[in-house]
Design a protein around this motif. Structure first.
Motif, PDB file in Angstrom:
ATOM      1  N   ILE A   1       0.845  -1.197   0.000  1.00 24.87           N
ATOM      2  CA  ILE A   1       0.000   0.000   0.000  1.00 24.87           C
ATOM      3  C   ILE A   1       0.881   1.249   0.000  1.00 24.87           C
ATOM      4  O   ILE A   1       0.649   2.194  -0.748  1.00 24.87           O
ATOM      5  CB  ILE A   1      -0.954  -0.003   1.222  1.00 24.87           C
ATOM      6  CG1 ILE A   1      -1.914  -1.197   1.131  1.00 24.87           C
ATOM      7  CG2 ILE A   1      -1.738   1.302   1.292  1.00 24.87           C
ATOM      8  CD1 ILE A   1      -2.762  -1.427   2.370  1.00 24.87           C
ATOM      9  N   GLU A   2       1.949   1.228   0.805  1.00 26.79           N
ATOM     10  CA  GLU A   2       2.815   2.407   0.879  1.00 26.79           C
ATOM     11  C   GLU A   2       3.557   2.634  -0.434  1.00 26.79           C
ATOM     12  O   GLU A   2       3.813   3.765  -0.833  1.00 26.79           O
ATOM     13  CB  GLU A   2       3.771   2.287   2.070  1.00 26.79           C
ATOM     14  CG  GLU A   2       3.004   2.507   3.376  1.00 26.79           C
ATOM     15  CD  GLU A   2       3.847   2.391   4.640  1.00 26.79           C
ATOM     16  OE1 GLU A   2       4.968   1.869   4.556  1.00 26.79           O
ATOM     17  OE2 GLU A   2       3.347   2.813   5.694  1.00 26.79           O
ATOM     18  N   ALA A   3       3.868   1.553  -1.148  1.00 31.29           N
ATOM     19  CA  ALA A   3       4.537   1.698  -2.446  1.00 31.29           C
ATOM     20  C   ALA A   3       3.572   2.238  -3.503  1.00 31.29           C
ATOM     21  O   ALA A   3       3.952   3.047  -4.351  1.00 31.29           O
ATOM     22  CB  ALA A   3       5.112   0.366  -2.889  1.00 31.29           C
ATOM     23  N   ALA A   4       2.325   1.824  -3.442  1.00 29.11           N
ATOM     24  CA  ALA A   4       1.342   2.225  -4.459  1.00 29.11           C
ATOM     25  C   ALA A   4       0.808   3.638  -4.207  1.00 29.11           C
ATOM     26  O   ALA A   4       0.352   4.297  -5.131  1.00 29.11           O
ATOM     27  CB  ALA A   4       0.187   1.227  -4.495  1.00 29.11           C
TER      28      ALA A   4
ATOM     29  N   PRO B   1      -9.222   5.102  -0.429  1.00 26.89           N
ATOM     30  CA  PRO B   1      -8.983   4.361   0.816  1.00 26.89           C
ATOM     31  C   PRO B   1      -8.528   2.929   0.497  1.00 26.89           C
ATOM     32  O   PRO B   1      -9.055   2.294  -0.409  1.00 26.89           O
ATOM     33  CB  PRO B   1     -10.360   4.342   1.498  1.00 26.89           C
ATOM     34  CG  PRO B   1     -11.158   5.409   0.844  1.00 26.89           C
ATOM     35  CD  PRO B   1     -10.618   5.543  -0.559  1.00 26.89           C
ATOM     36  N   SER B   2      -7.532   2.461   1.219  1.00 27.70           N
ATOM     37  CA  SER B   2      -7.036   1.102   1.063  1.00 27.70           C
ATOM     38  C   SER B   2      -7.182   0.439   2.432  1.00 27.70           C
ATOM     39  O   SER B   2      -6.541   0.839   3.393  1.00 27.70           O
ATOM     40  CB  SER B   2      -5.576   1.151   0.620  1.00 27.70           C
ATOM     41  OG  SER B   2      -5.222  -0.064   0.028  1.00 27.70           O
ATOM     42  N   LEU B   3      -8.068  -0.530   2.510  1.00 27.96           N
ATOM     43  CA  LEU B   3      -8.504  -1.026   3.821  1.00 27.96           C
ATOM     44  C   LEU B   3      -7.960  -2.418   4.113  1.00 27.96           C
ATOM     45  O   LEU B   3      -7.714  -3.206   3.201  1.00 27.96           O
ATOM     46  CB  LEU B   3     -10.042  -1.048   3.878  1.00 27.96           C
ATOM     47  CG  LEU B   3     -10.720   0.239   3.419  1.00 27.96           C
ATOM     48  CD1 LEU B   3     -12.237   0.119   3.526  1.00 27.96           C
ATOM     49  CD2 LEU B   3     -10.231   1.432   4.230  1.00 27.96           C
TER      50      LEU B   3
ATOM     51  N   TYR C   1      -6.769  -7.300 -11.945  1.00 32.79           N
ATOM     52  CA  TYR C   1      -5.959  -6.249 -11.321  1.00 32.79           C
ATOM     53  C   TYR C   1      -5.783  -5.124 -12.338  1.00 32.79           C
ATOM     54  O   TYR C   1      -5.799  -5.370 -13.542  1.00 32.79           O
ATOM     55  CB  TYR C   1      -4.575  -6.780 -10.935  1.00 32.79           C
ATOM     56  CG  TYR C   1      -4.543  -7.593  -9.667  1.00 32.79           C
ATOM     57  CD1 TYR C   1      -4.917  -7.039  -8.447  1.00 32.79           C
ATOM     58  CD2 TYR C   1      -4.116  -8.918  -9.687  1.00 32.79           C
ATOM     59  CE1 TYR C   1      -4.865  -7.788  -7.276  1.00 32.79           C
ATOM     60  CE2 TYR C   1      -4.058  -9.673  -8.517  1.00 32.79           C
ATOM     61  CZ  TYR C   1      -4.437  -9.094  -7.317  1.00 32.79           C
ATOM     62  OH  TYR C   1      -4.388  -9.834  -6.168  1.00 32.79           O
ATOM     63  N   ALA C   2      -5.574  -3.896 -11.851  1.00 29.65           N
ATOM     64  CA  ALA C   2      -5.321  -2.773 -12.756  1.00 29.65           C
ATOM     65  C   ALA C   2      -3.945  -2.926 -13.413  1.00 29.65           C
ATOM     66  O   ALA C   2      -3.737  -2.546 -14.548  1.00 29.65           O
ATOM     67  CB  ALA C   2      -5.397  -1.456 -11.992  1.00 29.65           C
ATOM     68  N   VAL C   3      -3.014  -3.500 -12.652  1.00 32.24           N
ATOM     69  CA  VAL C   3      -1.666  -3.713 -13.175  1.00 32.24           C
ATOM     70  C   VAL C   3      -1.316  -5.181 -12.978  1.00 32.24           C
ATOM     71  O   VAL C   3      -1.591  -5.745 -11.921  1.00 32.24           O
ATOM     72  CB  VAL C   3      -0.631  -2.844 -12.414  1.00 32.24           C
ATOM     73  CG1 VAL C   3       0.771  -3.105 -12.934  1.00 32.24           C
ATOM     74  CG2 VAL C   3      -0.978  -1.373 -12.526  1.00 32.24           C
ATOM     75  N   ARG C   4      -0.759  -5.782 -14.010  1.00 29.87           N
ATOM     76  CA  ARG C   4      -0.335  -7.175 -13.874  1.00 29.87           C
ATOM     77  C   ARG C   4       1.175  -7.249 -13.974  1.00 29.87           C
ATOM     78  O   ARG C   4       1.792  -6.553 -14.758  1.00 29.87           O
ATOM     79  CB  ARG C   4      -0.947  -8.048 -14.976  1.00 29.87           C
ATOM     80  CG  ARG C   4      -2.399  -8.337 -14.730  1.00 29.87           C
ATOM     81  CD  ARG C   4      -2.703  -9.746 -14.299  1.00 29.87           C
ATOM     82  NE  ARG C   4      -2.061 -10.233 -13.084  1.00 29.87           N
ATOM     83  CZ  ARG C   4      -2.519 -11.249 -12.394  1.00 29.87           C
ATOM     84  NH1 ARG C   4      -3.602 -11.879 -12.770  1.00 29.87           N
ATOM     85  NH2 ARG C   4      -1.883 -11.669 -11.322  1.00 29.87           N
ATOM     86  N   ARG C   5       1.747  -8.096 -13.148  1.00 24.89           N
ATOM     87  CA  ARG C   5       3.190  -8.281 -13.187  1.00 24.89           C
ATOM     88  C   ARG C   5       3.458  -9.709 -13.637  1.00 24.89           C
ATOM     89  O   ARG C   5       2.913 -10.660 -13.094  1.00 24.89           O
ATOM     90  CB  ARG C   5       3.759  -8.050 -11.799  1.00 24.89           C
ATOM     91  CG  ARG C   5       5.259  -8.144 -11.737  1.00 24.89           C
ATOM     92  CD  ARG C   5       5.765  -7.638 -10.386  1.00 24.89           C
ATOM     93  NE  ARG C   5       7.166  -8.005 -10.205  1.00 24.89           N
ATOM     94  CZ  ARG C   5       7.552  -9.191  -9.740  1.00 24.89           C
ATOM     95  NH1 ARG C   5       6.673 -10.111  -9.414  1.00 24.89           N
ATOM     96  NH2 ARG C   5       8.842  -9.459  -9.603  1.00 24.89           N
ATOM     97  N   ASN C   6       4.289  -9.831 -14.664  1.00 26.73           N
ATOM     98  CA  ASN C   6       4.690 -11.141 -15.147  1.00 26.73           C
ATOM     99  C   ASN C   6       5.676 -11.739 -14.147  1.00 26.73           C
ATOM    100  O   ASN C   6       6.732 -11.174 -13.890  1.00 26.73           O
ATOM    101  CB  ASN C   6       5.342 -11.004 -16.529  1.00 26.73           C
ATOM    102  CG  ASN C   6       5.670 -12.354 -17.138  1.00 26.73           C
ATOM    103  OD1 ASN C   6       6.247 -13.226 -16.479  1.00 26.73           O
ATOM    104  ND2 ASN C   6       5.301 -12.513 -18.392  1.00 26.73           N
TER     105      ASN C   6
END
Lengths: 142, 187
Positions: B11-14, B19-21, B57-62
């Protein structure tokens, strides 16, 4: 051993709780805080739902002891179809939503409300955002 | 480090503006009848679910290359809903939304009771008792990946006699609910 009762929203250790076999007796004054249920003249109630207890059931699930009314919450959960699980070693009980609560709302696509904290401990409630569109994204870092 | 504190670094990186719960007790999974993450729900101004249970997800990581890609197609669908509201072609008819959200059956409700008791027990230092509850939950609902992933995360696959790969071969793929987006946007 002290009894712990976990529900969807609460975790409590009511000092008066007594385990007897399959039964878990809770005194009426500890019942609401631990389970959300309340003993009323019309039955055992939670929110707007009241479950009347026929005499034979009331005889098994309710008891008068030490000048107070007690409910066997484990037996009652079975009677109303509330899901339950327990761990004997730690005397911990979980009681889930009842059948009326778990049907209905989601079937109607009425977004169930909840309140959760952010990283700083500030509480947020879904219904606080009524009037705006909400994108609810569930994730985990597994 | 386990449990909700793990999510802090993400959460801190993004640095999200929304709100992120934290939901260490899986309250929302119970309420919304989800069996895996990600799961995305669109809730309109009046509190109705108008699209649900998108595994996206909004972003996908390979995982192999570490490369990230933004899910433009889904974000465009969300933007279309923001612009067009009820007229957005990306909303699903209520019968379809109901099918995607599903109503929780008795077995899953009972499994959820075991799962949530297991989460509580593990958080309070009773790992062995927690594993017993997770096993009961997985016996009732072997295809609930929330249960399996959280259980394996709190302990190890050895305790359950099945790796994640073996579980997928036995009970089916992780994402049974496909993402269905119409080809033509409404605006």
């Amino acid at each position: 051993m002290p009894v712990t009762i976990v529900t969807s929203e609460t975790e409590t250790s009511p000092p008066g709780a007594r385990r007897e076999g399959a039964a878990l007796w809770l005194r009426s004054d500890e019942l609401l805080a631990s389970t959300g249920w309340e003993i009323k003249p019309e039955g055992v109630c939670r929110g707007e739902i009241c479950v009347p207890l026929p005499e034979d059931r009331a005889g098994a699930l309710l008891a008068e002891r030490d000048g107070a009314t007690w409910l066997d919450v484990a037996g009652f959960a079975g009677y109303v179809g509330q899901t339950a699980a327990h761990d004997d070693a730690t005397e911990t009980w979980y009681f889930g939503p009842g059948p009326e609560e778990r049907r209905g709302q989601l079937d109607m696509l009425d977004a169930p409300d909840f309140e959760l904290p952010d990283l700083e401990g500030r509480m947020h409630r879904l219904s606080d955002h009524r009037g705006k569109k909400v994108l609810l994204a569930l994730w985990a870092s597994w | 480090m386990k449990g909700a504190e793990v999510e802090r670094e993400f959460i801190e990186a993004a640095k999200p503006e929304h709100p992120s719960l934290l939901d260490p007790r899986f309250i929302v999974a119970e309420l919304y009848n989800t069996r895996n993450v990600p799961a995305v729900f669109w809730i309109d101004e009046e509190g109705w679910i108008v699209r649900g249970n998108d595994p996206v997800y909004a972003v996908r990581r390979n995982r192999e290359t570490g490369e990230t890609t933004i899910n433009e197609r889904y974000l465009e669908a969300v933007r279309d809903w923001v612009r067009a509201g009820p007229a957005s072609a990306y909303l699903t008819p209520s019968t379809e939304t109901q099918r995607r959200v599903g109503s929780s059956d008795e077995a899953n409700q009972q499994a959820m009771a075991h799962f949530r008791l297991g989460v509580y027990l593990d958080r309070h230092g009773h790992h062995e008792q927690a594993v017993a509850q997770f096993k009961s939950a997985l016996e009732l609902k072997p295809d609930n990946w929330n249960y399996r992933r959280q259980a394996y995360n709190l302990g190890s696959a050895d305790e359950y006699g099945m790796t994640m790969q073996e579980a997928m071969q036995t009970v089916g793929p992780m994402y049974a609910m496909p993402l269905e987006l119409p080809e033509v946007p409404s605006t």
